[in-house]
Design a protein around this motif. Structure first.
Motif, PDB file in Angstrom:
ATOM      1  N   ARG A  92     -43.571  -2.554  37.511  1.00 41.34           N
ATOM      2  CA  ARG A  92     -43.171  -3.548  36.525  1.00 41.34           C
ATOM      3  C   ARG A  92     -44.317  -4.517  36.218  1.00 41.34           C
ATOM      4  NH1 ARG A  92     -38.486  -5.513  34.431  1.00 41.34           N
ATOM      5  NH2 ARG A  92     -37.243  -4.135  35.786  1.00 41.34           N
ATOM      6  N   ALA A  93     -44.941  -5.055  37.262  1.00 44.77           N
ATOM      7  CA  ALA A  93     -46.020  -6.023  37.053  1.00 44.77           C
ATOM      8  C   ALA A  93     -47.225  -5.380  36.379  1.00 44.77           C
ATOM      9  CB  ALA A  93     -46.426  -6.640  38.390  1.00 44.77           C
ATOM     10  N   ASN A  94     -47.589  -4.204  36.823  1.00 47.25           N
ATOM     11  CA  ASN A  94     -48.735  -3.515  36.223  1.00 47.25           C
ATOM     12  C   ASN A  94     -48.488  -3.174  34.756  1.00 47.25           C
ATOM     13  OD1 ASN A  94     -50.957  -3.037  38.175  1.00 47.25           O
ATOM     14  ND2 ASN A  94     -49.336  -2.088  39.389  1.00 47.25           N
ATOM     15  N   LEU A  95     -47.313  -2.622  34.470  1.00 37.73           N
ATOM     16  CA  LEU A  95     -47.019  -2.230  33.101  1.00 37.73           C
ATOM     17  C   LEU A  95     -46.920  -3.451  32.184  1.00 37.73           C
ATOM     18  CD1 LEU A  95     -46.497   0.077  31.176  1.00 37.73           C
ATOM     19  CD2 LEU A  95     -44.085   0.050  31.851  1.00 37.73           C
ATOM     20  N   GLY A  96     -46.431  -4.562  32.728  1.00 42.30           N
ATOM     21  CA  GLY A  96     -46.388  -5.787  31.952  1.00 42.30           C
ATOM     22  C   GLY A  96     -47.771  -6.218  31.493  1.00 42.30           C
ATOM     23  N   ALA A  97     -48.758  -6.029  32.359  1.00 44.51           N
ATOM     24  CA  ALA A  97     -50.136  -6.388  32.011  1.00 44.51           C
ATOM     25  C   ALA A  97     -50.731  -5.435  30.983  1.00 44.51           C
ATOM     26  CB  ALA A  97     -50.998  -6.400  33.269  1.00 44.51           C
ATOM     27  N   TRP A  98     -50.242  -4.196  30.956  1.00 46.34           N
ATOM     28  CA  TRP A  98     -50.792  -3.186  30.049  1.00 46.34           C
ATOM     29  C   TRP A  98     -50.004  -3.063  28.744  1.00 46.34           C
ATOM     30  CZ3 TRP A  98     -50.374   0.361  34.848  1.00 46.34           C
ATOM     31  CH2 TRP A  98     -51.492   0.178  35.672  1.00 46.34           C
ATOM     32  N   ARG A  99     -48.842  -3.668  28.680  1.00 42.88           N
ATOM     33  CA  ARG A  99     -47.910  -3.406  27.571  1.00 42.88           C
ATOM     34  C   ARG A  99     -48.563  -3.536  26.187  1.00 42.88           C
ATOM     35  NH1 ARG A  99     -41.940  -5.886  26.138  1.00 42.88           N
ATOM     36  NH2 ARG A  99     -42.045  -5.362  23.930  1.00 42.88           N
ATOM     37  N   ASP A 100     -49.281  -4.618  25.961  1.00 42.45           N
ATOM     38  CA  ASP A 100     -49.841  -4.844  24.621  1.00 42.45           C
ATOM     39  C   ASP A 100     -50.993  -3.904  24.290  1.00 42.45           C
ATOM     40  OD1 ASP A 100     -48.013  -6.867  24.287  1.00 42.45           O
ATOM     41  OD2 ASP A 100     -49.395  -8.470  24.850  1.00 42.45           O
ATOM     42  N   LEU A 101     -51.455  -3.141  25.277  1.00 44.25           N
ATOM     43  CA  LEU A 101     -52.559  -2.213  25.060  1.00 44.25           C
ATOM     44  C   LEU A 101     -52.073  -0.783  24.804  1.00 44.25           C
ATOM     45  CD1 LEU A 101     -54.904  -3.390  27.974  1.00 44.25           C
ATOM     46  CD2 LEU A 101     -54.985  -4.114  25.577  1.00 44.25           C
ATOM     47  N   LEU A 102     -50.784  -0.548  25.014  1.00 42.58           N
ATOM     48  CA  LEU A 102     -50.255   0.810  24.897  1.00 42.58           C
ATOM     49  C   LEU A 102     -50.275   1.277  23.439  1.00 42.58           C
ATOM     50  CD1 LEU A 102     -47.123   0.489  27.223  1.00 42.58           C
ATOM     51  CD2 LEU A 102     -49.295   1.620  27.780  1.00 42.58           C
ATOM     52  N   PRO A 103     -50.819   2.451  23.168  1.00 46.20           N
ATOM     53  CA  PRO A 103     -50.810   2.972  21.798  1.00 46.20           C
ATOM     54  C   PRO A 103     -49.383   3.211  21.310  1.00 46.20           C
ATOM     55  CG  PRO A 103     -52.383   4.168  23.161  1.00 46.20           C
ATOM     56  CD  PRO A 103     -51.560   3.336  24.091  1.00 46.20           C
ATOM     57  N   VAL A 104     -49.133   2.933  20.055  1.00 47.08           N
ATOM     58  CA  VAL A 104     -47.816   3.158  19.466  1.00 47.08           C
ATOM     59  C   VAL A 104     -47.490   4.655  19.512  1.00 47.08           C
ATOM     60  CG1 VAL A 104     -46.431   2.954  17.368  1.00 47.08           C
ATOM     61  CG2 VAL A 104     -48.066   1.156  17.971  1.00 47.08           C
ATOM     62  N   ASP A 105     -46.271   4.958  19.916  1.00 47.47           N
ATOM     63  CA  ASP A 105     -45.747   6.337  19.960  1.00 47.47           C
ATOM     64  C   ASP A 105     -46.329   7.197  21.082  1.00 47.47           C
ATOM     65  OD1 ASP A 105     -44.018   5.954  17.839  1.00 47.47           O
ATOM     66  OD2 ASP A 105     -45.516   6.523  16.341  1.00 47.47           O
ATOM     67  N   ALA A 106     -47.140   6.623  21.954  1.00 41.83           N
ATOM     68  CA  ALA A 106     -47.647   7.405  23.091  1.00 41.83           C
ATOM     69  C   ALA A 106     -46.488   7.765  24.024  1.00 41.83           C
ATOM     70  CB  ALA A 106     -48.703   6.625  23.856  1.00 41.83           C
ATOM     71  N   THR A 107     -46.541   8.941  24.613  1.00 43.61           N
ATOM     72  CA  THR A 107     -45.578   9.326  25.637  1.00 43.61           C
ATOM     73  C   THR A 107     -45.960   8.637  26.939  1.00 43.61           C
ATOM     74  OG1 THR A 107     -45.234  11.485  24.602  1.00 43.61           O
ATOM     75  CG2 THR A 107     -44.583  11.257  26.913  1.00 43.61           C
ATOM     76  N   LEU A 108     -45.002   7.982  27.582  1.00 44.31           N
ATOM     77  CA  LEU A 108     -45.241   7.288  28.844  1.00 44.31           C
ATOM     78  C   LEU A 108     -44.676   8.139  29.976  1.00 44.31           C
ATOM     79  CD1 LEU A 108     -44.298   3.655  27.739  1.00 44.31           C
ATOM     80  CD2 LEU A 108     -46.505   4.829  27.575  1.00 44.31           C
TER      81      LEU A 108
END
Length: 334
Positions: A85-101
């Motif tokens: 949760r904490a790690n993904l929160g830090a990366w959230r705004d960097l995630l490409p739109v429509d990328a598969t997670l």
């Protein structure tokens, strides 16, 4: 699906990045520590986690999350379950739109009792069809040394699961698809707890009959919990259920099995953690969240409960074994 980013350069993250590169993908591996990224780029190696393994040229590494995530078509999350949760929160705004997670983590979050795909959906703000999980017999060192294995790619969007299946298929790594994300995640989380119990039994000097009994009854309580939460019972007979359970409970490469063995020999939790040299035994925390999730669902999970008591309430492993054997007698399938 050609450009794929793996966030987390531990044993499993690095091994899965190698699989993707061996399958012909362009892979960027994000590492928190600069020395790991430098070693991967300079020496094609991550000796602290996969000693003796040469990494392919199609795999590069960086400590820059923004650069790692640029233009990624899939993002693989390879961090421990309780830090996702904490790690993904830090990366959230960097995630490409429509990328598969894609989640590699196997656990249930403390406090919220959410599965990893649920954490990803909540933090990243994406639909469930954009989230996949990898589960199955995933001992990182064996995969990194290209020993044949099979695994499961689970996603509610079958076509997306097939895309990922093609992206990580190699001569030694055979992925199957499944749309039962709940079952695959529960199998992956619960098997770590059952492996701790098997390790404790080994530390106490018990043999194969005991191991087989723990594995089988552990699978039964996992399936009970899965049924209560809407999983497909067949999933637990497959790679994400029985397959992962057997590998994790039986192998000396399993961190949870090894951790449990130290507890069975009389080590304290702190001593066992020190001996693990920073490697995470996910079941130590997940035993508590799985126990709570089962209680909320009205499901009996005596092995998970016993493991929690040993890890967090100071119960001796031998006392736990006696308590399990002394439970009320009943029909096997009741």
């Amino acid at each position: 699906m050609q450009r794929i980013t793996v966030l987390g350069a531990g044993s499993w993250g690095t091994a899965f990045a190698k699989v993707l590169a061996d399958a012909g993908r362009d892979v960027v591996l994000w590492a928190r520590r600069p020395e790991i990224a430098e070693s991967i780029v300079r020496d094609r190696a991550n000796p602290g986690y996969l000693p003796g393994v040469t990494l392919p040229s199609g795999l590069t590494a960086t400590t820059d999350a923004e650069a790692a995530l640029a233009d990624a078509q899939a993002v693989v999350l390879a961090v421990p379950s309780q830090t996702l949760r904490a790690n993904l929160g830090a990366w959230r705004d960097l995630l490409p739109v429509d990328a598969t997670l894609v989640s590699l983590a196997k656990g249930v979050e403390l406090g919220t009792l959410r599965r990893m795909s649920e954490v990803v959906r909540e933090v990243a703000g994406v639909d469930e069809a954009h989230v996949a999980v990898v589960s199955g017999p995933n001992l990182a060192m064996e995969i990194a040394t290209e020993q044949p294995t099979a695994t499961v790619i689970a996603c509610t969007d079958h076509d997306r699961a097939v895309e990922l299946q093609h992206a990580c298929s190699t001569g030694y790594f055979r992925p199957y698809t499944n749309t039962d994300v709940i079952g695959c995640e529960l199998g992956g989380a619960c098997k770590n707890v059952i492996a701790l119990a098997c390790g404790m039994a080994a530390g106490l000097g018990f043999g194969d009959n005991t191991m087989a009994s723990i594995i089988t009854r552990g699978l039964a309580e996992t399936a009970r919990l899965g049924a209560a939460l809407g999983a497909d019972p067949l999933t637990f007979a497959g790679l994400a259920g029985l397959g992962d359970l057997v590998a994790t409970c039986a192998s000396p490469l399993s961190r949870n099995r090894s951790f449990g063995e130290r507890l069975g020999r009389g080590d304290t939790l702190a001593q066992a953690q020190e001996a693990a040299h920073g490697q995470v035994a996910e079941g130590v925390k997940s035993c508590s969240s799985i126990r709570e999730l089962a209680a909320r669902s009205g499901v009996d999970v005596p092995i998970a409960d016993g493991v929690h008591r040993v890890c967090h309430e100071g119960m001796d492993a031998r006392v736990m074994a006696a308590a399990l054997l002394g439970r009320e007698r009943k029909a096997e399938w009741s």
